[in-house]
Design an enzyme around this catalytic site. Structure first.
Site, short mmCIF file in Angstrom:
data_model
loop_
_atom_site.label_atom_id
_atom_site.label_comp_id
_atom_site.label_asym_id
_atom_site.label_seq_id
_atom_site.Cartn_x
_atom_site.Cartn_y
_atom_site.Cartn_z
N GLN A 118 7.31 3.29 -20.59
CA GLN A 118 8.47 2.78 -21.32
C GLN A 118 8.38 1.26 -21.42
OE1 GLN A 118 12.04 3.87 -19.23
NE2 GLN A 118 13.21 2.20 -20.11
N GLY A 119 8.11 0.75 -22.61
CA GLY A 119 7.93 -0.70 -22.80
C GLY A 119 9.17 -1.35 -23.37
N GLU A 233 17.80 7.65 -17.80
CA GLU A 233 17.19 6.89 -16.70
C GLU A 233 18.21 6.62 -15.59
OE1 GLU A 233 15.35 3.26 -18.00
OE2 GLU A 233 14.33 2.96 -16.09
C1 LIG Z 1 10.59 -0.60 -9.84
C2 LIG Z 1 10.91 -1.03 -11.23
C3 LIG Z 1 10.42 -0.34 -12.31
C4 LIG Z 1 10.70 -0.77 -13.61
N1 LIG Z 1 10.15 -0.07 -14.65
C5 LIG Z 1 10.37 -0.49 -15.91
C6 LIG Z 1 9.75 0.19 -17.00
O1 LIG Z 1 9.02 1.17 -16.82
N2 LIG Z 1 9.95 -0.28 -18.25
C7 LIG Z 1 10.75 -1.37 -18.49
O2 LIG Z 1 10.92 -1.70 -19.66
N3 LIG Z 1 11.34 -2.04 -17.48
C8 LIG Z 1 11.17 -1.63 -16.19
N4 LIG Z 1 11.75 -2.30 -15.14
C9 LIG Z 1 12.51 -3.52 -15.43
C10 LIG Z 1 14.01 -3.40 -15.24
O3 LIG Z 1 14.59 -2.65 -16.28
C11 LIG Z 1 14.57 -4.84 -15.17
O4 LIG Z 1 14.04 -5.43 -13.99
C12 LIG Z 1 16.07 -4.86 -15.10
O5 LIG Z 1 16.62 -4.43 -16.32
C13 LIG Z 1 16.60 -6.28 -14.79
O6 LIG Z 1 16.06 -7.22 -15.65
P1 LIG Z 1 15.34 -8.53 -15.08
O7 LIG Z 1 14.33 -8.12 -14.07
O8 LIG Z 1 14.87 -9.32 -16.25
O9 LIG Z 1 16.47 -9.32 -14.31
P2 LIG Z 1 17.57 -10.28 -14.95
O10 LIG Z 1 18.17 -9.61 -16.14
O11 LIG Z 1 16.97 -11.63 -15.14
O12 LIG Z 1 18.65 -10.33 -13.80
C14 LIG Z 1 18.51 -11.21 -12.67
C15 LIG Z 1 19.80 -11.09 -11.84
O13 LIG Z 1 20.91 -11.55 -12.62
C16 LIG Z 1 21.93 -10.55 -12.68
N5 LIG Z 1 22.58 -10.57 -14.00
C17 LIG Z 1 21.95 -10.67 -15.20
N6 LIG Z 1 22.87 -10.62 -16.20
C18 LIG Z 1 24.09 -10.49 -15.61
C19 LIG Z 1 25.43 -10.37 -16.11
N7 LIG Z 1 25.69 -10.39 -17.42
N8 LIG Z 1 26.43 -10.24 -15.21
C20 LIG Z 1 26.18 -10.20 -13.87
N9 LIG Z 1 24.92 -10.31 -13.34
C21 LIG Z 1 23.90 -10.44 -14.19
C22 LIG Z 1 21.20 -9.24 -12.46
O14 LIG Z 1 22.07 -8.24 -11.98
C23 LIG Z 1 20.13 -9.64 -11.45
O15 LIG Z 1 20.68 -9.64 -10.15
C24 LIG Z 1 11.50 -1.92 -13.83
C25 LIG Z 1 12.01 -2.60 -12.74
C26 LIG Z 1 11.72 -2.19 -11.46
C27 LIG Z 1 12.27 -2.99 -10.29
#
Ligand SMILES: Cc1cc2nc3c(=O)[nH]c(=O)nc-3n(C[C@H](O)[C@H](O)[C@H](O)COP(=O)(O)OP(=O)(O)OC[C@H]3O[C@@H](n4cnc5c(N)ncnc54)[C@H](O)[C@@H]3O)c2cc1C
Length: 368
Positions: A118-119, A233
């Site tokens: 899933q990208g 998911e």
């Molecule tokens: C084990 C694992 C597997 C994954 N697999 C996939 C995959 O297969 N495909 C894929 O596309 N993605 C995948 N992901 C990515 C995952 O979807 C993202 O990590 C997640 O959506 C958070 O985005 P970010 O890492 O950019 O964090 P950010 O969005 O930068 O968030 C950083 C922090 O800020 C907080 N925050 C951000 N915005 C707000 C808000 N509006 N209000 C309050 N707090 C906020 C968040 O809660 C977090 O604590 C995976 C992640 C993990 C850990």
């Protein structure tokens, strides 16, 4: 088909057909084992129940799939991570892929001939998914894609990817494709997580040519596709993960009652962890039944996601407390499982984002 009859038939079949994993406990070993189990279950028809006939299924309620996942993962024949991709990605293909593409591809996934990924996430676009910048530009019958994805789980083992791209500004400018990962211009670089496994990857797209026939839905349908995929998911794929957590809870009890490595609050801590797991299971059961009854999953699945991450982290916090020093000093699976449990408040949408969804969309509390 009666669910209990289905379950006892499956149990009998699993007792008679040995699918015990081999000695390779690496991530690659887990992936290969999942493919092996899927193929055996598909060929014996178990993996086909609960999916539509048009995509190689045998029909019947979705709850039959949940039973298969629960039995297989609960017996530790497959790990919950690879298994969950099936439950997350297949409904999207059924709903958005051109019917002939879904009919060709979905059986390959169900039968364990392929793994998909899933990208969605990008370096600057996780929680704020709508800000994604990977571009797709039309060129005749094709689309040319440029950009970078990150955290793409299992990309290095996958044949295809459900990819979100930007084709115009705004939410209506996101378009999804089903991409062959061996297309020239795609570079996959695994990333090591803190639990020591290369579970996810950076994926680079440089002038990647994707045929228009691989578009999922129409141009601009990508946001709706994501909003339809994410509830899966955040809920239905958890049923087998819960079975796995129960098996680890049982293992913890066996370890605590067999040794002296514990303090004075075992019963209280174990009871609290069990309560969290049980609450999650009750909620997840209700979700499975809503799915069986034809309900469309939506923002209410954020409750399932919050309960899953809280219960999983509480279970492993209890492991840490009741087996002093084991996580820190011993080379047992508990350590990597504990570390991985920290990811449960991130993947599929962070705990903060889920709470925002619950506040805004379920409780109608408005913006913060
Ligand atoms: C084990 C694992 C597997 C994954 N697999 C996939 C995959 O297969 N495909 C894929 O596309 N993605 C995948 N992901 C990515 C995952 O979807 C993202 O990590 C997640 O959506 C958070 O985005 P970010 O890492 O950019 O964090 P950010 O969005 O930068 O968030 C950083 C922090 O800020 C907080 N925050 C951000 N915005 C707000 C808000 N509006 N209000 C309050 N707090 C906020 C968040 O809660 C977090 O604590 C995976 C992640 C993990 C850990």
């Amino acid at each position: 088909m009666n669910v209990e009859e289905f379950r006892s038939g499956l149990r009998k079949w699993l007792d008679e057909n040995d699918l015990t994993p081999g000695p390779d406990h690496s991530l690659q070993g887990h992936m290969l084992q999942f493919l092996r189990v899927s193929r055996a279950l598909y060929d014996a028809d178990w993996m086909r129940y609960g999916w539509p006939v048009e995509v190689g299924g045998l029909g019947g309620p979705a709850v039959l799939r949940a039973v298969v996942g629960e039995e297989v993962v609960g017996r530790r024949l497959a790990e919950p991570g690879p298994y969950s991709m099936l439950e997350v990605l297949t409904p999207t293909m059924i709903d958005y892929a051109p019917p002939e593409l879904a009919a060709e591809m979905v059986p390959r996934l169900l039968r364990g001939e392929e793994q998909w990924c899933q990208g969605f996430s990008e370096p600057g676009s996780g929680s704020d998914l709508a800000s994604l910048t990977t571009r797709a530009v039309q060129d005749g019958d094709n689309w040319i894609v440029n950009g970078q994805k990150v955290w793409t789980s299992f990309a290095q083992f996958s044949t295809r990817c459900i990819l979100l791209t930007r084709t115009a500004p705004g939410h209506d400018g996101i378009t999804a494709f089903f991409v062959d990962l061996d297309t020239p211009g795609i570079t996959i670089r695994p990333l090591r997580t803190m639990h020591g496994v290369d579970e996810f990857c950076e994926v680079y797209y440089d002038d990647v040519v994707i045929p228009g026939s691989r578009m999922l839905g129409k141009p601009g349908d990508g946001w709706n596709l994501a909003m339809d995929l994410l509830p899966y998911e955040r809920s239905s794929c958890f049923w087998q993960r819960i079975a796995y957590l129960y098996s680890r809870f049982d293992a913890l009890i066996a370890e605590v009652s067999g040794g002296n490595k514990h303090g004075g609050h075992d019963e209280y801590d174990l009871g609290a962890a069990y309560l969290a797991l049980h609450t999650l299971r009750c909620r997840s059961r209700a979700t499975q039944h809503r799915l069986r009854d034809g309900a469309r999953l939506g923002p209410d699945t954020s409750i399932d996601k919050v309960l899953l991450s809280s219960a999983e982290q509480q279970l492993y916090d209890t492991v840490r407390d009741l087996l002093p020093g084991v996580l820190e000093l011993d080379e047992t699976p508990w350590r990597s499982e504990y570390l991985y449990s920290r990811a449960s408040t991130i993947y599929g949408g962070t705990a903060e984002i889920q709470r925002n969804i619950i506040a805004r969309r379920l409780l109608d509390l408005g913006k913060e």
